[in-house]
Design a protein around this motif. Structure first.
Motif, PDB file in Angstrom:
ATOM      1  N   ILE A  39       0.810  -1.222   0.000  1.00 28.45           N
ATOM      2  CA  ILE A  39       0.000   0.000   0.000  1.00 28.45           C
ATOM      3  C   ILE A  39       0.843   1.271   0.000  1.00 28.45           C
ATOM      4  N   THR A  40       2.134   1.125  -0.304  1.00 29.13           N
ATOM      5  CA  THR A  40       3.012   2.293  -0.296  1.00 29.13           C
ATOM      6  C   THR A  40       2.475   3.402  -1.201  1.00 29.13           C
ATOM      7  N   ASP A  41       1.975   3.012  -2.365  1.00 33.17           N
ATOM      8  CA  ASP A  41       1.473   4.002  -3.321  1.00 33.17           C
ATOM      9  C   ASP A  41      -0.048   4.077  -3.327  1.00 33.17           C
ATOM     10  N   ASP A  42      -0.670   3.586  -2.264  1.00 29.35           N
ATOM     11  CA  ASP A  42      -2.130   3.587  -2.188  1.00 29.35           C
ATOM     12  C   ASP A  42      -2.560   4.183  -0.857  1.00 29.35           C
ATOM     13  N   SER A  43      -2.450   5.494  -0.754  1.00 34.24           N
ATOM     14  CA  SER A  43      -2.760   6.171   0.506  1.00 34.24           C
ATOM     15  C   SER A  43      -4.239   6.026   0.871  1.00 34.24           C
ATOM     16  N   GLU A  44      -5.086   5.907  -0.151  1.00 31.38           N
ATOM     17  CA  GLU A  44      -6.519   5.771   0.123  1.00 31.38           C
ATOM     18  C   GLU A  44      -6.818   4.445   0.815  1.00 31.38           C
ATOM     19  N   ARG A  45      -6.156   3.375   0.359  1.00 24.39           N
ATOM     20  CA  ARG A  45      -6.367   2.075   1.006  1.00 24.39           C
ATOM     21  C   ARG A  45      -5.884   2.104   2.452  1.00 24.39           C
ATOM     22  N   PHE A  46      -4.725   2.727   2.678  1.00 22.81           N
ATOM     23  CA  PHE A  46      -4.212   2.824   4.041  1.00 22.81           C
ATOM     24  C   PHE A  46      -5.195   3.595   4.912  1.00 22.81           C
ATOM     25  N   GLN A  47      -5.738   4.669   4.385  1.00 20.34           N
ATOM     26  CA  GLN A  47      -6.689   5.468   5.155  1.00 20.34           C
ATOM     27  C   GLN A  47      -7.954   4.672   5.455  1.00 20.34           C
ATOM     28  N   ARG A  48      -8.376   3.832   4.514  1.00 20.97           N
ATOM     29  CA  ARG A  48      -9.555   2.989   4.759  1.00 20.97           C
ATOM     30  C   ARG A  48      -9.285   2.013   5.904  1.00 20.97           C
ATOM     31  N   ILE A  49      -8.067   1.481   5.946  1.00 21.22           N
ATOM     32  CA  ILE A  49      -7.710   0.581   7.041  1.00 21.22           C
ATOM     33  C   ILE A  49      -7.735   1.323   8.371  1.00 21.22           C
ATOM     34  N   VAL A  50      -7.145   2.509   8.382  1.00 21.37           N
ATOM     35  CA  VAL A  50      -7.114   3.313   9.606  1.00 21.37           C
ATOM     36  C   VAL A  50      -8.536   3.591  10.099  1.00 21.37           C
ATOM     37  N   GLU A  51      -9.428   3.916   9.187  1.00 21.89           N
ATOM     38  CA  GLU A  51     -10.803   4.236   9.566  1.00 21.89           C
ATOM     39  C   GLU A  51     -11.577   2.995   9.987  1.00 21.89           C
ATOM     40  N   SER A  52     -11.424   1.899   9.233  1.00 26.69           N
ATOM     41  CA  SER A  52     -12.194   0.688   9.555  1.00 26.69           C
ATOM     42  C   SER A  52     -11.736   0.058  10.866  1.00 26.69           C
ATOM     43  N   GLU A  53     -10.449   0.210  11.195  1.00 31.73           N
ATOM     44  CA  GLU A  53      -9.928  -0.340  12.446  1.00 31.73           C
ATOM     45  C   GLU A  53     -10.100   0.627  13.615  1.00 31.73           C
ATOM     46  N   ARG A  54     -10.614   1.812  13.330  1.00 26.79           N
ATOM     47  CA  ARG A  54     -10.816   2.835  14.377  1.00 26.79           C
ATOM     48  C   ARG A  54      -9.517   3.145  15.110  1.00 26.79           C
ATOM     49  N   VAL A  55      -8.494   3.394  14.315  1.00 26.51           N
ATOM     50  CA  VAL A  55      -7.151   3.626  14.851  1.00 26.51           C
ATOM     51  C   VAL A  55      -7.062   4.994  15.523  1.00 26.51           C
ATOM     52  N   ASP A  56      -6.471   5.004  16.704  1.00 29.07           N
ATOM     53  CA  ASP A  56      -6.240   6.271  17.420  1.00 29.07           C
ATOM     54  C   ASP A  56      -4.854   6.837  17.118  1.00 29.07           C
TER      55      ASP A  56
END
Length: 251
Positions: free
Chosen positions: A228-245
């Motif tokens: 996901i190095t070049d896929d910032s949107e996917r990383f952001q989806r993970i952060v949001e779906s995992e409810r990362v603080d």
């Protein structure tokens, strides 16, 4: 107040405060995702601790070499070693006194006792060549009880974690764990951006800090991070779906 000798036991017992709560989530290659609740993680640690005690008499003065990469199984084996009161050498050990070498690459290793750890998600056995006498962790661990058996009293003077550049005693472990931003708890995503063994110290430092504060750990391995190095949107989806603080970048 929890004593240094009780720190590991108290921290691991706290995983059961909310047994259904996710405590360890792993992102690996090819979209692999594994989630362990507090109850499931507690069971894995207990089973693994029981193996170390029954197979190798794990206690104070006993040392194990944990030659594993940044992976959820490294977390389990490290916490089990600490629960037994033994010393965990993180990375290939130069000590001739280790009771066993715990590794995912047993075919090219030499040690008196070898425990082969499969990194595959649902492995029931080690998929590869095993040296004569080696223990296949994938099958062996599952034969032990979910309940913790006998463990010796922790000796605070003993080394808990030994890294190539730093060693931490059981007496110093509580303060060491607290001395990290991750000790604020919450849902913390640790992104491992390379395969460098140098990441293992900060990885385990943060994990202990998170658990001591009652938090949850999400580990993104190097393979997943590269995908996901070049896929910032996917990383952001993970952060949001995992409810990362909090996101911690390593490497």
């Amino acid at each position: 107040m929890t004593s240094s000798a009780q720190f590991v036991a108290h921290t691991l017992a706290s995983l059961m405060n909310e047994p259904g709560k996710p405590r360890l989530t792993w992102y690996g290659a090819d979209y692999e995702r594994i989630e362990l609740s507090g109850a499931v993680l507690n069971n894995w640690i207990n089973k693994t601790t029981n193996l170390l005690v029954e197979e190798f008499d794990a206690e104070a003065s006993i040392e194990f070499a944990l030659d594993l990469p940044a992976h959820w199984r490294l977390i389990v084996w490290t916490l089990a070693t600490l629960r037994s009161g033994a010393t965990a050498h993180i990375g290939p050990s130069t000590s001739s006194d280790v009771a066993a070498l715990i590794t995912d690459r047993p075919s090219d290793k030499q040690a008196p006792e070898i425990v082969a750890v499969s990194l595959h998600a649902l492995a029931r056995r080690f998929d590869g060549e095993l040296p004569a006498g080696a223990i296949d962790a994938a099958s062996a661990v599952m034969t032990y009880s979910d309940g913790l058996g006998f463990v010796s009293i922790t000796d605070e003077t003993q080394t808990a974690l030994a890294f190539p550049t730093e060693s931490i005693s059981y007496a110093d472990l509580p303060q060491w764990a607290a001395n990290t931003p991750a000790a604020s708890g919450g849902r913390v995503l640790i992104r491992c951006n390379s395969e460098s063994p140098q990441q293992l110290l900060p990885l385990l430092h943060n994990v202990l800090g998170i658990y001591s504060a009652g938090g949850s750990v999400i580990i993104m391995g190097a393979a997943a991070a590269a995908e996901i190095t070049d896929d910032s949107e996917r990383f952001q989806r993970i952060v949001e779906s995992e409810r990362v603080d909090t996101v911690i970048e390593l490497g």
